[in-house]
Design an enzyme around this catalytic site. Structure first.
Site, mmCIF file in Angstrom:
data_model
loop_
_atom_site.group_PDB
_atom_site.id
_atom_site.type_symbol
_atom_site.label_atom_id
_atom_site.label_comp_id
_atom_site.label_asym_id
_atom_site.label_seq_id
_atom_site.Cartn_x
_atom_site.Cartn_y
_atom_site.Cartn_z
ATOM 1 N N SER A 98 -4.195 -3.196 8.495
ATOM 2 C CA SER A 98 -3.813 -1.811 8.218
ATOM 3 C C SER A 98 -2.714 -1.330 9.160
ATOM 4 O O SER A 98 -1.589 -1.817 9.119
ATOM 5 C CB SER A 98 -5.049 -0.915 8.292
ATOM 6 O OG SER A 98 -4.749 0.404 7.927
ATOM 7 N N ASP A 238 -0.127 3.826 5.065
ATOM 8 C CA ASP A 238 -0.325 2.804 6.084
ATOM 9 C C ASP A 238 -0.191 1.428 5.440
ATOM 10 O O ASP A 238 0.110 1.315 4.244
ATOM 11 C CB ASP A 238 -1.659 2.992 6.808
ATOM 12 C CG ASP A 238 -2.874 2.902 5.893
ATOM 13 O OD1 ASP A 238 -2.696 2.689 4.677
ATOM 14 O OD2 ASP A 238 -4.005 3.032 6.389
ATOM 15 N N ASP A 240 -2.070 -1.122 4.392
ATOM 16 C CA ASP A 240 -2.832 -1.564 3.217
ATOM 17 C C ASP A 240 -3.040 -0.428 2.223
ATOM 18 O O ASP A 240 -3.815 -0.552 1.285
ATOM 19 C CB ASP A 240 -4.177 -2.160 3.636
ATOM 20 C CG ASP A 240 -5.090 -1.167 4.345
ATOM 21 O OD1 ASP A 240 -4.565 -0.210 4.941
ATOM 22 O OD2 ASP A 240 -6.319 -1.354 4.312
ATOM 23 N N ASP A 242 -4.649 2.315 1.957
ATOM 24 C CA ASP A 242 -5.868 3.036 1.609
ATOM 25 C C ASP A 242 -5.812 4.483 2.116
ATOM 26 O O ASP A 242 -6.707 5.281 1.843
ATOM 27 C CB ASP A 242 -7.124 2.324 2.119
ATOM 28 C CG ASP A 242 -7.164 2.149 3.624
ATOM 29 O OD1 ASP A 242 -6.140 2.388 4.293
ATOM 30 O OD2 ASP A 242 -8.229 1.741 4.145
#
Length: 457
Positions: A98, A238, A240, A242
């Protein structure tokens, strides 16, 4: 019990290769198969240079245990959650660090239905099995089947966007050279938007810095592009994706706290009386908005595993954290970095108001400090000292760390799950100068107990 430094409270995260490496990934694959007996597991990865090798090692461990492994390739955590919702898929793992430093990597694990694997639902068992193994991965490519559920995910997401017949918006999108680009490319033809792309190409060397828009120094590119292109608003993610972060039409960063209220209000219009789950760090705006919209606000401990568990228990339609994690019942109670900005676009179009107008009243009613971090010698000792200084005249809540509430201001002070860091949030009722004064006062109190600025990674 055997332990490994990379196993955290909710996921796996550590420096490569000393805390996380291919041997650990392979042993984790063996452990996952042994602990959960899945028949089919989907694997995805972010753009970090170590991610593909870690995914391959993980796949070797699963495949050798008789598990059918689906290779989703480069994708975000959201796409792994989506894969876990598909018929016949018994689990899914995203290899990602992340927003952590460039030499880190990690994994986020779910079972079928996208139910999280966390400390009290199997992660400690996986840690013990992984730590006690000495197995090493074989050479070569693991047995995997290439798979993609992206087309179906696009069909799901576009239902939350404005109708093509409505006003066409210009939106700046900044994945920070992370994993969001390919899904945005797939979404773009289906949306009534003109996308201005910034730091768009996936690049594990992160030429513009680690994608973490929570850091003020990482916001300029999105803000400047919104102004330069006269865009309706901007979005940054960010690594990834999410989490997504919104910027209004003036390029101003909007604290995630106010987005929680905005989305809660929008979703309650569709489902009057529904429950909304929120974290304890900043609460007054969310409670006020939810009550005014005839919803029920439910407080939960911070963290995705706690939020998801509480949402399932309450059958909540939505859950939001001020850290820009937004959870949706229609998305298996998982956090999505795509649904929030699509819903925001719909609000802008339907209301005829710019994003700044939609949030500025709420910012004025409940000004907040934003999260401020300080390293301390011992988290528990400092929280106890602050409680001793502040609790007498206020209402105390210990759902997550220490919350103290007064008539016209409140604060939450909680420790990090992974490091000796205190996180402070302060808000007031319509009095920004009071909020700032109390924030300074609390920071001075923390400093008296050894609190220091957090060193940059």
């Amino acid at each position: 019990m055997s332990s490994l430094a990379c196993f955290k409270a909710y996921d796996i995260r550590g420096r490569v290769p000393d805390e996380l490496n291919e041997n650990i990934a392979y042993r984790l694959g063996l452990a996952f198969a042994k602990r959960f007996s899945p028949r089919k597991v989907a694997l995805g990865r972010d753009i970090r240079h170590s991610s593909e090798a870690l995914l391959n090692a993980l796949a070797h461990g699963l495949a050798e245990s008789g598990v059918e492994v689906l290779d989703l390739g480069l994708c975000g955590t959201e796409e792994v959650y989506w894969a876990a919702q598909q018929a016949g898929v018994d689990g899914a793992i995203e290899v990602t660090a992340s927003h952590n430093p460039i030499d880190y990597n990690g994994m986020k694990l779910v079972l079928g239905g996208a139910i999280p694997v966390s400390g009290d639902s199997g992660l400690r068992d996986l840690e013990q099995l992984t730590a006690s193994s000495t197995a090493t991965p074989p050479k070569g490519r693991p047995a995997m089947t290439p798979a993609s559920f992206r087309t179906e995910l696009v069909e799901f997401l576009k239902k939350y966007a404005p109708s093509p017949a409505q006003k066409r918006l210009k939106i700046v999108v900044n994945p920070g050279n992370g994993a969001a680009g390919p899904l945005l490319d797939a979404l773009e033809p289906q949306l009534p938007f003109d996308l201005v792309k910034v730091h768009f190409e996936p690049d594990g060397s992160f030429p513009h810095g680690i994608p973490n828009p929570l850091l003020p120094e990482n916001r300029a590119a999105t803000s400047e592009a919104v102004i330069q292109h006269n865009a309706d608003f901007g979005v940054a993610w960010d690594g990834d994706f999410d989490r997504c972060f919104l910027f209004d039409e003036r390029g101003t960063f909007i604290e995630g706290y106010y987005i929680v209220g905005l989305l809660a209000e929008a979703l309650l219009k569709q489902s009057p009386g529904a429950r909304i789950v929120h974290d304890p760090r900043l609460t007054w705006n969310t409670i006020d908005v939810v009550s005014a919209a005839n919803g029920v606000a439910v407080q939960s401990k911070t963290g995705h595993a706690f939020i998801k568990e509480r949402m399932r228990k309450e059958d909540a339609i939505y859950g939001g954290e001020m850290s820009a994690h937004h959870y949706f019942r229609d998305f298996a109670y998982c956090d999505s970095g795509m649904l929030p900005w699509l819903l925001a676009a719909k609000l802008v179009v339907q209301s005829g108001k710019p994003l700044s107008v939609l949030v500025e009243e709420r910012v004025g009613l409940y000004p907040a400090s934003g999260e401020i971090n300080r390293t301390v010698p011992d988290v528990g000792t400092v929280i106890a000292a602050i409680r001793n200084e502040y609790a007498d005249n206020g209402t105390v809540d210990t759902t997550d760390g220490l919350s103290v509430e007064y008539a016209d201001w409140r604060f939450n002070l909680r420790g990090s799950n992974t490091e000796p860091v205190l996180r402070l949030n302060v808000e007031s009722r319509g009095n920004e100068s009071l909020m700032r004064a109390r924030t300074d006062e609390l920071l001075a109190a923390i400093a008296r107990h050894g609190g220091q600025l957090v060193a940059a990674h």
